[in-house]
Design an enzyme around this catalytic site. Structure first.
Site: not given
Ligand code: BJW
Ligand code: ZN
Length: 251
Positions: A69, A72, A104, A121, A129, A193-195, A238
């Site tokens: 992460y 990313r 995203n 998300h 924490c 752009g999403t599956s 896109a």
């Protein structure tokens, strides 16, 4: 003009009182952020991103997941919004009302000028924490890529985790309620752009369609097209399709 922009679709978008734009990883792909179902590269190529995005993975190997992460987070910080993000922001300034819901965890919609973006998300820039949920201030980005021990919570000493929603975790309630309410009340949805494999976000277009909205999907892959009823499929990247669509609807 793109032959997939039928007069019927253009008109329905033009007269819409409220448009919902739902974005997934494909919306940020042209900015250089890999999608979930793309293979990872470099140090991470041995891992499946969907396997790393779980609390079980974090508990089993916190240094691996936190390192991924942080890698990313650095990647996002170094990326810029693309023409697709900018077209969505332009749509917000031209249409009567546009609600942007994104799966995203990056901030590229905001950086492109969109407002009121609903992050269902979570965000990669809001660590908290693992044990007591207290927010943790984001640290300076690590210089090198690899395993990293997560910082400790200043309140309880627990491990700090990324502020994102992992599989098996509930979506943030307020964000989800706002997204659901937008889906039920909009007259058009633009899915980008999403599956459409991950729920409950993947249900939003269906909810809207059931309530009478028209659905248009922008994706490189025709197989990503939801199978429910009459949808418009706008095949392509896109960053190319969205600017052309906005120009066609609001010339
Ligand atoms: C382009 C492009 C270009 C590329 N232009 N296009 C069975 C049935 C139904 C549900 C479930 C089930 N079993 C389990 C579940 C629940 C589960 C789920 O849906 N699992 C499925 C895999 C089956 N869902 C959950 O667990 C959710 N929570 C939940 O249900 O809670 C219930 C609960 C209630 C009360 C208490 C407890 C629990 C949570 C889901 C969280 C998802 N999290 C992740 C990680 C976020 C953090 C991070 O970023 O690391 O979210 S997983 C990952 O997938 C990420 C994404 O947001 C999400 C969706 O992926 P997305 O965006 O669609 O990306 P891709 O890669 O899949 O697709 C990219 C697309 O773009 C492709 O189609 C390309 O073709 C296209 N593309 N370039 C246009 N340039
Ligand atoms: Zn704590």
């Amino acid at each position: 003009m793109n032959p997939e922009f039928t007069p019927d679709l253009i008109e329905r978008l033009r007269v819409a009182q409220h448009i919902l734009v739902l974005t997934g990883a494909g919306a940020s792909a042209e900015s250089g952020i890999p999608t979930f179902r793309d293979a990872l590269t470099g140090l991470w190529e041995r891992f499946d991103p969907t396997q790393l995005a779980t609390s079980e993975a974090f508990e089993a190997d916190p240094e691996l997941v936190w390192g991924w992460y942080e890698w990313r987070r650095a990647l996002v910080a170094g990326c810029e919004p693309n023409d697709g993000h900018r077209a969505i922001a332009r749509m917000q300034s031209l249409a009567k009302k546009v609600t942007v819901v994104t799966q995203n965890v990056d901030d590229l919609h905001e950086r492109a000028g969109s407002s009121g973006v609903i992050h269902v998300h979570g965000s990669i820039n809001a660590p908290r924490c693992f044990d007591c949920d207290v927010p943790h201030e984001v640290s300076a980005l690590a210089e090198s890529e690899g395993r990293l021990p997560p910082p400790r919570c200043s309140e309880c000493g627990g491990m700090v985790r990324p502020g994102v929603v992992w599989f098996g975790e509930p979506l943030p309630q307020e964000e989800w309620l706002r997204a659901e309410s937008a889906a039920r009340s909009c007259d058009a949805v633009v899915v980008v752009g999403t599956s459409s494999l991950v729920y409950p976000a993947a249900d939003l277009p269906r909810l809207a369609q059931t309530a009478g909205a028209v659905v248009a999907e922008v994706n490189l892959d025709p197989d990503a097209l939801g199978n429910a009823g009459d949808r418009y499929f706008l095949r392509g990247a896109a960053g190319e399709v969205l600017p052309a669509l906005v120009d066609a609807v609001w010339p």
